[in-house]
Design a protein around this motif. Structure first.
Motif, short mmCIF file in Angstrom:
data_model
loop_
_atom_site.label_atom_id
_atom_site.label_comp_id
_atom_site.label_asym_id
_atom_site.label_seq_id
_atom_site.Cartn_x
_atom_site.Cartn_y
_atom_site.Cartn_z
N ARG B 314 42.93 40.78 32.13
CA ARG B 314 42.38 40.22 30.90
C ARG B 314 40.86 40.30 30.91
O ARG B 314 40.19 39.29 31.04
CB ARG B 314 42.81 38.76 30.77
CG ARG B 314 43.70 38.50 29.56
CD ARG B 314 43.90 37.02 29.38
NE ARG B 314 42.71 36.36 28.85
CZ ARG B 314 42.65 35.07 28.59
NH1 ARG B 314 43.67 34.31 28.83
NH2 ARG B 314 41.55 34.54 28.10
N TYR B 317 37.55 38.37 31.63
CA TYR B 317 37.87 37.32 32.60
C TYR B 317 38.51 37.94 33.83
O TYR B 317 39.17 38.97 33.75
CB TYR B 317 38.85 36.31 32.01
CG TYR B 317 38.32 35.63 30.79
CD1 TYR B 317 37.35 34.63 30.90
CD2 TYR B 317 38.76 35.98 29.52
CE1 TYR B 317 36.85 34.01 29.79
CE2 TYR B 317 38.26 35.37 28.39
CZ TYR B 317 37.30 34.38 28.53
OH TYR B 317 36.80 33.78 27.42
N GLU B 318 38.34 37.25 34.94
CA GLU B 318 39.00 37.72 36.15
C GLU B 318 40.19 36.83 36.44
O GLU B 318 40.08 35.61 36.43
CB GLU B 318 38.03 37.67 37.34
CG GLU B 318 36.90 38.64 37.17
CD GLU B 318 36.28 39.02 38.50
OE1 GLU B 318 36.75 38.51 39.53
OE2 GLU B 318 35.34 39.82 38.49
N THR B 319 41.34 37.41 36.68
CA THR B 319 42.50 36.63 37.08
C THR B 319 42.43 36.45 38.59
O THR B 319 42.27 37.42 39.32
CB THR B 319 43.80 37.35 36.69
OG1 THR B 319 43.76 37.62 35.30
CG2 THR B 319 45.02 36.51 37.01
N PRO B 320 42.53 35.20 39.07
CA PRO B 320 42.37 34.97 40.51
C PRO B 320 43.42 35.74 41.33
O PRO B 320 44.59 35.77 40.97
CB PRO B 320 42.58 33.47 40.65
CG PRO B 320 42.37 32.90 39.30
CD PRO B 320 42.73 33.96 38.33
N GLY B 322 44.60 34.96 44.20
CA GLY B 322 45.59 34.06 44.77
C GLY B 322 46.80 33.93 43.86
O GLY B 322 47.95 33.91 44.32
N ALA B 323 46.53 33.85 42.55
CA ALA B 323 47.63 33.69 41.59
C ALA B 323 48.45 34.97 41.51
O ALA B 323 49.68 34.95 41.51
CB ALA B 323 47.05 33.35 40.22
#
Lengths: 334, 344
Positions: B314, B317-320, B322-323
């Motif tokens: 996305r 934005y950065e998606t973590p 860890g998730a």
């Protein structure tokens, strides 16, 4: 001494302890009120300011701690009874996380200060908790042997880890104000110091805890093992699902108002069984009382330890509860 | 432990050949991944420019600076942390004969996390070298609690008990970190870090972390043979003349350094250390001389590519990470918990 008498005495003692904690809790906080001030205010002779502090801030928070503590503890007691696993607990099993995720999803779309959502929150948390519990149950389910207790625990831990990751992603996207609210709530703060939250929580507690008490005999049957219980005429699978639903309902409602408080559901029933024996007629009400006592004490400590009130009750409970949990684990036999 | 899977792969392929294929193929994929990782982001940089920046660095060019100061350390950090988490997991699984061992599940990450939260709160300007040392200590704290408690249990340390103790210790340490975060109002900073991610990695961090990780990896490779014997049980190992005490001490130290380094760089990313060694065992069998190098390579690959994916899900934005890894990790964990009949 026979068990019933012993149980009655134990519960009376805990009741008195709760009363003492209650008085102490009413006196402590950012504004100190002396016991006589509290009394004067309670019977309607205090100043307007004292009445405001007592009735609008302190009392609802105390009532909520009592209800949440009792709810979590009874939920834990049911879970331990039905799964025959002494370490089962809504927090460890991932049910709290599921309820939390649902609440966070809701909060990130709707503001929390408006009136209507307050009543919706327990219901939303309940949906989250229910879906998570169903997922855990199905994942742990096997054709032969139904649900093995240790598998339930392992699956619960994994599901909780996954949900926590999802929650983290959601909380990072929140704006700072919402974030502060969510993080305090997640850490297990009795943030709903407001009568609205009491009324939102009360029906769940008032219906589900007595319902659980009525199932005490069934829970006793589970202790004998599935085969024995079936032999004695218990419809094991149906009863188990019904009881699990109650436990999930209690945990979900409590998470919605009290946040993710772990370990109460573990410690309450353990201490209860140690004090009044394994019969659920005694263990369930004793769990409720011990849970309530534990949470009111933790909440008072949280308020005294930091005058600004920023240490959430859940953190205090974890600091007390985790060592006890680990102690139990270290002593547990296979 | 994995006799069914390994038995099959042992018969079919030569583990040494399999390892060489994994390492050579993996290395090429890793180089490609690092190149892609450098080229994608807020500013797209062509692979050609990336190459130019690496071989003919020109400080006057903005894109060259972005490559050198932002993208390259980040890509390297991905490779280092992936390898560290995976090898830490592999060593733990061998040493404890617990197929579910992972630094995230056994409290090491949470321990390092608590110490780092305290650093952020009490001494925000602490030099990274000291932060790194403290995070080793934190990992040791978490591991010590979990192992100590589960080995005190009557009937000894079972995988289930270890995992449950890990969950309880982690939730205690997390609660304490949360308390610290709320108290010092560093919550959202900490949450970013907790979610796992490599954004903002600096050269200075890589310069400290790389030698630590290499030392940990070297120790693991050096002790791979005794580790293999230990994974067959203490009696076997002692019977074959292994000094299990020393092996255990060195391996524990390696795990703490690896997990501490990785957590201080990328945050407490769980499940990598759990899954990767299993993948490696499926490919090369149960001998840790092959499992450890392969785990390092596959772990690096996973982390570098997950970092790229996190940036592309996305944008901006950065998606973590860890998730992302939990999304892969949870189902794999569940499948393992279901299939490992002996354990549960």
């Amino acid at each position: 001494m026979n068990r019933a008498k012993r149980a009655a005495i134990v519960m009376a003692v805990i009741g008195v302890l709760i009363l003492i904690a209650l008085i102490f809790s009413l006196n402590s906080g950012q504004v100190r009120l002396s016991p006589s001030d509290v009394w004067q205010t309670l019977i309607g002779r205090g100043t307007a300011g004292e009445a405001l502090i007592l009735f609008d801030f302190r009392l609802p928070r105390i009532v909520i701690s009592l209800l949440v503590g009792a709810g979590f503890a009874v939920s834990g007691c049911i879970l331990q009874g039905t799964t025959r696993n002494a370490l089962a607990e809504p927090g460890i099993l991932g049910i709290n996380a599921g309820a939390g995720l649902a609440v966070i999803l809701y909060i990130s779309f709707y503001p929390v200060q408006t009136v209507a959502p307050v009543y919706l929150l327990p219901a939303i948390a309940l949906i989250g908790a229910g879906l998570t519990a169903a997922a855990i149950y199905l994942l742990a389910y096997q054709k032969q042997g139904d649900v093995s207790p240790s598998r339930l625990l392992i699956v619960g831990i994994a599901v909780a880890a996954g949900i926590s990751a999802a929650m983290l992603v959601l909380t990072i996207r929140l704006d700072p104000a919402q974030y502060q609210f969510v993080s305090i709530w997640l850490a297990g703060s009795i943030w709903g110091s407001n009568w609205k939250f009491v009324t939102a929580l009360l029906p769940w507690i008032v219906i589900l805890i007595p319902a659980a008490f009525m199932k005490a005999r069934v829970l006793n049957m589970f202790a004998l093992g599935d085969l024995q219980a079936t032999g004695l005429g218990t419809r094991v699978r149906k009863e188990r699902i019904g009881l699990l639903a109650m436990a999930v309902g209690l945990a979900g409602a409590c998470v919605a108002v009290g946040g993710g408080i772990a370990f109460v559901g573990l410690i309450g029933p353990h201490l209860a069984r140690r004090l009044v024996g394994p019969q659920h007629q005694h263990a369930l009400p004793a769990s409720a009382l011990i849970g309530a006592l534990l949470l009111i004490v933790a909440d008072t400590i949280a308020r005294i330890a930091l005058k600004s009130g920023e240490i959430p009750t859940g953190v205090v409970v974890a600091v007390i509860g985790a060592p006890y949990f680990l102690f139990l684990l270290a002593r547990a036999k296979n | 432990m994995n006799s069914k899977l390994n038995g099959r792969s042992d018969k079919r392929t030569d583990p040494l050949a399999a390892m060489l294929i994994v390492l050579i193929g993996g290395f090429l994929l890793l180089l490609f991944g690092i190149a892609v990782s450098i080229s994608v982001g807020a500013v797209k940089i062509s692979l050609d420019t990336v190459w130019q920046a690496l071989v003919h660095f020109d400080p006057g060019q903005n894109q060259h600076l972005v490559v050198k100061d932002l993208r390259l350390p980040r890509a390297l950090a991905g490779a280092v942390t992936g390898a560290s988490f995976s090898v830490a997991g592999a060593v733990m699984q061998g040493m404890t004969r617990n197929p579910l061992a992972d630094s995230g599940l056994l409290g090491l990450n949470a321990g390092a996390g608590l110490v780092l939260a305290l650093c952020l709160a009490l001494a925000p300007g602490l030099p990274y070298s000291q932060v790194l040392a403290l995070s080793f200590a934190g990992a040791a704290l978490g591991a010590g609690l979990v192992y100590g408690i589960s080995s005190m249990a009557r009937g000894g340390m079972t995988p289930l008990r270890l995992t449950v103790a890990g969950a309880a210790v982690s939730s205690l340490l997390l609660a304490l970190s949360e308390g610290v975060a709320l108290l010092f109002r560093i919550g959202q900073d900490l949450a970013f870090w907790y979610a796992g991610g490599l954004a903002g990695t600096q050269w200075m961090q890589v310069r400290w972390a790389l030698p630590c990780a290499v030392a940990g990896l070297a120790a693991a490779v050096w002790y791979a043979k005794p580790l293999t014997l230990m994974s067959m049980g203490d009696e076997v190992a002692t019977g074959l003349g292994q000094k299990t005490g020393r092996v255990r001490a060195v391996c524990t130290l390696a795990v703490l350094v690896l997990a501490g380094t990785a957590v201080s760089l990328a945050g407490p990313v769980a499940f990598i250390g759990l899954i990767i060694p299993h993948v490696a065992r499926i490919l090369v069998g149960t001998d840790y001389r092959f499992v450890i190098p392969c785990s390092a390579m596959i772990g690096s690959l996973l982390m570098v590519y997950a970092d790229i994916a996190g940036r592309m899900v996305r944008p901006p934005y950065e998606t973590p990470i860890g998730a992302l890894i939990a999304i892969i990790g949870v189902p794999v964990f569940l499948i393992m918990a279901r299939t490992e009949k002996k354990v549960f």
